[in-house]
Design a protein around this motif. Structure first.
Motif, short mmCIF file in Angstrom:
data_model
loop_
_atom_site.label_atom_id
_atom_site.label_comp_id
_atom_site.label_asym_id
_atom_site.label_seq_id
_atom_site.Cartn_x
_atom_site.Cartn_y
_atom_site.Cartn_z
N ARG A 44 7.95 -7.49 -5.54
CA ARG A 44 8.27 -6.39 -4.61
C ARG A 44 7.38 -5.18 -4.91
NH1 ARG A 44 12.98 -7.81 -1.90
NH2 ARG A 44 14.21 -9.44 -2.90
N ILE A 45 7.22 -4.86 -6.19
CA ILE A 45 6.37 -3.72 -6.57
C ILE A 45 4.94 -3.97 -6.09
CG2 ILE A 45 5.34 -2.50 -8.54
CD1 ILE A 45 8.08 -2.87 -9.98
N ALA A 46 4.52 -5.24 -6.11
CA ALA A 46 3.15 -5.58 -5.70
C ALA A 46 2.90 -5.23 -4.23
CB ALA A 46 2.89 -7.06 -5.95
N LYS A 47 3.97 -5.11 -3.43
CA LYS A 47 3.80 -4.77 -2.01
C LYS A 47 3.41 -3.30 -1.81
CE LYS A 47 7.97 -6.43 -0.92
NZ LYS A 47 9.14 -6.84 -0.10
N GLY A 48 3.61 -2.51 -2.85
CA GLY A 48 3.23 -1.09 -2.77
C GLY A 48 4.41 -0.20 -2.41
N ASN A 49 4.31 1.06 -2.81
CA ASN A 49 5.40 2.01 -2.60
C ASN A 49 5.76 2.20 -1.14
OD1 ASN A 49 5.95 2.51 -5.23
ND2 ASN A 49 4.90 4.49 -5.34
N ALA A 50 4.73 2.25 -0.27
CA ALA A 50 5.01 2.54 1.13
C ALA A 50 5.96 1.51 1.73
CB ALA A 50 3.70 2.59 1.92
N VAL A 51 5.74 0.24 1.40
CA VAL A 51 6.60 -0.83 1.92
C VAL A 51 8.02 -0.67 1.36
CG1 VAL A 51 7.00 -3.33 1.94
CG2 VAL A 51 4.67 -2.43 2.25
N LEU A 52 8.08 -0.38 0.07
CA LEU A 52 9.40 -0.27 -0.57
C LEU A 52 10.18 0.94 -0.01
CD1 LEU A 52 8.56 -1.13 -4.29
CD2 LEU A 52 9.29 -2.65 -2.45
N TYR A 53 9.45 2.02 0.25
CA TYR A 53 10.12 3.20 0.83
C TYR A 53 10.70 2.83 2.20
CZ TYR A 53 7.71 6.25 -2.57
OH TYR A 53 7.24 6.86 -3.71
N THR A 54 9.90 2.13 3.01
CA THR A 54 10.38 1.75 4.34
C THR A 54 11.61 0.85 4.22
OG1 THR A 54 8.12 1.89 5.18
CG2 THR A 54 9.70 0.69 6.54
N SER A 55 11.56 -0.10 3.27
CA SER A 55 12.73 -0.97 3.07
C SER A 55 13.95 -0.15 2.70
CB SER A 55 12.46 -1.98 1.95
OG SER A 55 11.36 -2.81 2.26
N GLY A 56 13.74 0.83 1.84
CA GLY A 56 14.86 1.66 1.41
C GLY A 56 15.42 2.49 2.55
N ILE A 57 14.55 3.05 3.37
CA ILE A 57 14.98 3.96 4.44
C ILE A 57 15.53 3.19 5.64
CG2 ILE A 57 14.16 5.67 6.13
CD1 ILE A 57 12.10 6.53 3.88
N GLU A 58 14.82 2.12 6.04
CA GLU A 58 15.23 1.40 7.26
C GLU A 58 16.07 0.17 6.96
OE1 GLU A 58 11.62 0.61 9.41
OE2 GLU A 58 11.15 2.75 9.63
N GLY A 59 16.08 -0.24 5.68
CA GLY A 59 16.78 -1.47 5.34
C GLY A 59 15.91 -2.67 5.66
N ILE A 60 16.42 -3.87 5.34
CA ILE A 60 15.68 -5.10 5.66
C ILE A 60 16.60 -5.94 6.53
CG2 ILE A 60 14.52 -7.14 4.72
CD1 ILE A 60 14.14 -5.60 2.10
N ALA A 61 16.20 -6.08 7.77
CA ALA A 61 17.04 -6.76 8.75
C ALA A 61 17.47 -8.14 8.25
CB ALA A 61 16.30 -6.87 10.07
N GLY A 62 18.69 -8.48 8.48
CA GLY A 62 19.17 -9.82 8.15
C GLY A 62 19.51 -10.00 6.68
N THR A 63 19.45 -8.93 5.88
CA THR A 63 19.82 -9.03 4.46
C THR A 63 20.91 -8.00 4.16
OG1 THR A 63 18.38 -7.32 3.52
CG2 THR A 63 17.36 -9.46 3.99
#
Ligand code: HEC
Length: 143
Positions: free
Chosen positions: A96-115
């Motif tokens: 997950r960290i390998a995806k970069g901070n920007a992706v992780l921030y988006t996951s945190g703010i918008e959530g991950i659909a279906g999970t």
């Protein structure tokens, strides 16, 4: 007794007279000396942006990443509930960290659909910045 009052008055008079006796350069020197300690700045004074910025952050009530984590993320991320990557377990985070901070921030703010990762972990009173701080906290503690 009168003599004591008189000498106090005389002393006060002497002090106020001596304060008025200061030359402009002496005043400037005194102001220069006391400035670094108190950073005498008024609200809206552009000359002391640092101090004003700190006050603004404090008064906005912004929570630290750790505080947000403890109140909104820990429920899932400390136990791995619903398959959440566990805080402090590096193996859960490397990809997950390998995806970069920007992706992780988006996951945190918008959530991950279906999970189980719902938007902002359900903390709708959290600002985006607070969620990003929580992500930073989780990432830093899980490497
Ligand atoms: C209700 C449970 C739950 C809560 C509360 C929760 N999460 Fe999650 N989180 C998950 C799950 C489940 C995943 C894994 C989703 C997946 O990729 O399958 C996840 C994944 C993540 C990821 C990795 C995203 C990615 O792109 O790989 C981040 C970052 C994250 N959560 C941040 C947070 C933050 C910050 C909070 C608190 C504000 C929080 N989560 C609260 C369940 C939760």
């Amino acid at each position: 007794m009168n003599r004591v009052i008189f000498s106090v008055l005389a002393a006060l008079l002497a002090i106020s007279v001596s304060a008025q006796d200061l030359t402009d350069s002496q005043r400037a020197a005194i102001e220069e000396r006391i400035h670094p300690v108190g950073q005498s700045c008024m609200e809206g004074d552009s000359g002391c942006g640092g101090a004003v910025a700190v006050a603004a952050v404090a008064s906005s009530g912004s929570r630290s990443g750790e505080e947000v984590y403890n109140s909104a993320c820990l429920a899932c991320h400390s136990s791995g509930a619903a398959g959440a990557p566990i805080y402090g377990v590096a193996a859960n985070w490397t990809d997950r960290i390998a995806k970069g901070n920007a992706v992780l921030y988006t996951s945190g703010i918008e959530g991950i659909a279906g999970t189980g990762m719902i938007a902002k972990g359900g903390c709708m009173s959290c600002s985006n910045e607070e969620i990003e701080a929580a992500v930073d906290y989780m990432v830093a503690g899980s490497k």
